[in-house]
Design an enzyme around this catalytic site. Structure first.
Site, short mmCIF file in Angstrom:
data_model
loop_
_atom_site.label_atom_id
_atom_site.label_comp_id
_atom_site.label_asym_id
_atom_site.label_seq_id
_atom_site.Cartn_x
_atom_site.Cartn_y
_atom_site.Cartn_z
N THR A 1 30.15 -56.12 20.60
CA THR A 1 30.92 -54.87 20.73
C THR A 1 30.00 -53.78 21.28
O THR A 1 28.81 -53.76 20.96
CB THR A 1 31.45 -54.46 19.33
OG1 THR A 1 32.31 -55.50 18.86
CG2 THR A 1 32.23 -53.15 19.39
N THR B 1 27.37 -51.77 26.22
CA THR B 1 26.60 -52.75 27.00
C THR B 1 27.40 -54.05 27.14
O THR B 1 27.46 -54.65 28.22
CB THR B 1 25.23 -53.02 26.33
OG1 THR B 1 24.66 -51.76 25.93
CG2 THR B 1 24.28 -53.72 27.28
N ALA C 1 22.70 -53.98 20.76
CA ALA C 1 21.99 -53.53 19.56
C ALA C 1 21.66 -52.06 19.73
O ALA C 1 21.65 -51.54 20.85
CB ALA C 1 20.71 -54.33 19.35
N ASP C 2 21.38 -51.42 18.61
CA ASP C 2 20.98 -50.00 18.68
C ASP C 2 19.47 -49.87 18.82
O ASP C 2 19.01 -48.99 19.54
CB ASP C 2 21.50 -49.27 17.43
CG ASP C 2 23.01 -49.30 17.40
OD1 ASP C 2 23.63 -48.80 18.34
OD2 ASP C 2 23.58 -49.90 16.46
N LYS D 1 21.92 -52.69 14.07
CA LYS D 1 23.20 -52.73 14.74
C LYS D 1 24.23 -51.96 13.91
O LYS D 1 23.97 -51.64 12.76
CB LYS D 1 23.67 -54.19 14.93
CG LYS D 1 22.93 -54.88 16.05
CD LYS D 1 23.45 -56.30 16.32
CE LYS D 1 24.92 -56.42 16.55
NZ LYS D 1 25.44 -55.54 17.63
N GLY E 1 26.07 -49.25 15.37
CA GLY E 1 26.40 -47.95 15.95
C GLY E 1 27.87 -47.87 16.31
O GLY E 1 28.50 -46.81 16.24
N GLY E 2 28.43 -49.01 16.69
CA GLY E 2 29.86 -49.05 17.03
C GLY E 2 30.73 -49.44 15.85
O GLY E 2 31.94 -49.61 15.99
N GLU F 1 30.09 -58.72 13.58
CA GLU F 1 28.98 -59.10 14.47
C GLU F 1 27.99 -59.99 13.73
O GLU F 1 27.49 -60.97 14.28
CB GLU F 1 28.28 -57.85 15.00
CG GLU F 1 29.11 -57.10 16.02
CD GLU F 1 28.52 -55.76 16.42
OE1 GLU F 1 28.84 -55.30 17.53
OE2 GLU F 1 27.76 -55.17 15.63
#
Ligand code: 5RP
Length: 217
Positions: free
Chosen positions: A26, A29, A82-83, A93, A95-96, A102
């Protein structure tokens, strides 16, 4: 930055081949990967994808990518963003807000390929750590999380795909991430945290001179 994301995302699709069940992550990117996979599917690539969020599900369906749910069949390759990525290829991970699905998809995958622009490669984590918590008693859960030297802050106006809340946790340093992920998940009310430890096979980094692939040892 967008171009570096695109470079990493497009390169990750070269690892795909006919017959694969793939995990689709997700984020912005991954959207470049979805666009590329859509073109490959149109050109005849025979894959089926397990989306890690409702957003990815909608986008992938609209792009004509055949979809499946996560079940007991192993996933061949997952492509996700990934963040931040540390030197051991551990990740932050979420951020979304899709960290739970995930992580489930990553754990079900034989190979996990992370796609990032080069700014996300760090020596030490600094990105606020997302923790998914059940809404019931979340302020109490936040109090428990504080005892782990984290400063949780509720993500405003966000309900995850699993109908939970996200607490973004700032910190001075994240030292023992292996222990921290266990301690967090031991708190009743915590559903999952955004630390992805020892889950990654390769990180594809988008750089101005092209994609750079770093393999885990
Ligand atoms: C979503 C995630 C994303 O992969 C992460 O936030 C990176 O997103 P982007 O590619 O938009 O920077 O973990 O839960």
């Amino acid at each position: 930055m967008e171009e570096l994301k695109r470079i990493a995302a497009h390169h990750s699709t070269t690892f795909l081949s006919d017959g694969m069940l793939i995990g689709l992550g997700t984020g912005s990117t991954v959207r470049y990967a979805i666009d590329k996979i859509s073109k490959l599917v149109t050109a005849g690539l025979d894959i089926v994808a397990v989306p890690t969020s409702i957003e990815t599900e909608h986008r992938a369906r609209a792009a004509g990518i055949p979809l499946a749910e996560l079940n007991d069949r192993p996933i061949d390759i997952t492509i996700d963003g990934a963040d931040q990525v540390d030197p051991k290829l551990n990740l932050i991970k979420g951020g979304g807000g899709a960290l739970l699905r995930e992580k489930m998809v990553a754990l079900a995958s034989e190979r996990v390929i992370i796609i990032v622009d080069k700014m996300k490669m760090v020596d030490h984590f600094s990105y606020a750590l997302p923790v998914e918590v059940v809404p019931f008693g979340w302020k109490h859960t936040a109090k428990m999380i504080k005892k782990l030297d984290l400063n949780p802050c509720i993500r405003q106006n966000v309900i995850t795909d699993n109908k939970n809340f996200i607490l973004d946790c700032t910190y001075e340093t994240l030292d023992d991430v292996e222990d921290l992920q266990v301690s967090l998940n031991n708190i009743p009310g915590v559903v999952e945290n955004g630390l992805f430890i020892n889950l990654v096979s390769e990180v594809v980094v988008g750089t101005p001179s092209g994609p750079k692939t770093i393999r885990s040892n």
